[in-house]
Design a protein around this motif. Sequence first.
Motif, PDB file in Angstrom:
ATOM      1  N   THR A   1       1.229  -1.340   0.037  1.00  0.00           N
ATOM      2  CA  THR A   1       0.098   0.646  -0.221  1.00  0.00           C
ATOM      3  C   THR A   1       0.793   1.478   0.168  1.00  0.00           C
TER       4      THR A   1
ATOM      5  N   TYR B   1       1.195   4.902   1.226  1.00  0.00           N
ATOM      6  CA  TYR B   1       0.953   5.698   1.335  1.00  0.00           C
ATOM      7  C   TYR B   1       1.392   7.224   1.289  1.00  0.00           C
TER       8      TYR B   1
ATOM      9  N   LEU C   1      -4.223  12.536   4.186  1.00  0.00           N
ATOM     10  CA  LEU C   1      -3.392  11.317   4.201  1.00  0.00           C
ATOM     11  C   LEU C   1      -3.997  10.196   3.269  1.00  0.00           C
TER      12      LEU C   1
ATOM     13  N   GLN D   1      -3.963   6.543   0.915  1.00  0.00           N
ATOM     14  CA  GLN D   1      -3.137   5.248   0.474  1.00  0.00           C
ATOM     15  C   GLN D   1      -3.704   4.980  -1.164  1.00  0.00           C
TER      16      GLN D   1
ATOM     17  N   THR E   1       1.621  12.000   2.307  1.00  0.00           N
ATOM     18  CA  THR E   1       1.079  13.137   2.349  1.00  0.00           C
ATOM     19  C   THR E   1       1.222  14.066   1.430  1.00  0.00           C
TER      20      THR E   1
END
Length: 524
Positions: free
Chosen positions: A478, A480, A503, A505, A482
């Motif tokens: 996954t 991620y 945030l 994913q 920001t």
Amino acid sequence: MNSQIFQIATILLQFWTQASLSDPNIIKILGQNGSWWAEEGTEYDISNCNSSLTHTRDGNITKLTMNGKCANFYAAENCSGWFIRLVTNQLGGLIFKPETFRWPGGEISKSQMQAASVGPCFDKCDARNWLGDKKGLVKVTLYEGTRHQGTNTTIIIDGDGCFLIPRELVGFESIKISGDENCCIELHSSANCGTDSTQFRPGYPELSHLWVWGLGGERTFASSAKAISRCGVYCNKSVSDVNRIGEYGFLGDNIITVYDQPGYYDSDHVSLVVPVANEKNQYVIAVDKTIQVMEWDGKSKVPEKVKLLYTGEEGMPTNKMNDGKCDAKGRLWAGSMVEVDPTKGLEHARKGALHSFDDGVAKRHVDGIDISNGLAWTADNSVMYYIDSYSGVMDAFDFDLEKGALSNRRTAFDFKTSGATGLADGMTIDANGNLWVAFFGGNGVMQIDPRVGKKIGFVKTPASRATSVAFGGPHLDTLYITTGSCFLPTDNAEDFGPADGQLYQAVNVGAKGLGSGVSYAGKI
């Protein structure tokens, strides 16, 4: 107001009483049997030991006149045993009936200062100054007013660090030292703990009128101190060896100081957080131009404690640390950036640098950086990739993991010719050796094969300002991401929506992370 009147009156008396003290080695002591308003006292030359004091009864001192020179006042004759290392500033050297202060069990205990002999001070780095100090926990409380009154804060001295005094308390007028009878602290004139300082212990006089004390220089005032340490910790260190921090004028106007019961935290700009290896709730963070370690349970609104480890930007008042991470040895790499005025466009100040921090040593590896950002290493640790956002390219270096050394700098990817918009920001590497680069103002993350300098994919985000990226999840598959929101001076809040500053994913990206993140393994 009463405190100010007292200080003014004392200064006027100073000029009258000290007119005869042309030699700074001469002090005057008036004993309890004297009249402080009529007598000046007996002269003593503190360049040598005065094995006993005359004209005093029971050792009590009624009036003490000094001229900015440090002197040791001993409870026993022949300059032996426990002593007070007294350093006055030139204007504060006239003291009437000096009181000493102790806090047994937390309650204040005062008594008139006594002395049986007096002599020259030892060098401040002489271990005799802190003889008997068990290095236990010391609580230092600073008061805004004299006589231990007014707004106050407590700083816990529980290690060999340099503990900053919050900016708004610089100019405090009294101090409480709660610790073992022999504990010893130093107040420093500079926030780096590396310059003039004065030592204090419980049992010292005039802790309720701290303006009397000097900071190693006859015209300096202890009440203007900016940092505290244990005695002797910063002795015989050059400026480059001392844990440095920018002077208060460099930290900006939006300082946030959060106090909690066990300590304090002084910060402005936090740019990275890395766990400390094998230490529960310990994290290395970048704060402004410093690297610090904080203890935090991951839930509380404030950390338990914060301690300064390094500073990497000497002489660069507008610089601050930015992105960073650890190599496979647990060595921290972090770079800096210069504050740029967006209204003037992309100014290439090139005042930043890339540093490494490990076991008490900070090394500067690359200079001439505008905005230091993404870092990543290949699986065999032979190559390090690096982004200076304004350069428009990604660099590759040959990397020596054992030595922490860089060589053979070259361009691995040219963002300017790839059709990318915005600035390359943080990045990570996957198990296939491909890089994933977040684009600030570019609406997503670009996938790059750095071995051939080719763009091979792109993950679009709802937010325009992707700032950094990392693989996570049970299988490290996954991605991620920001993102940032409205914060630049030229930004208009109405141009940003709920998608910004979130945030994200991304799943099914066809790649897995190279491995879990590396914790900091250096000394804390």
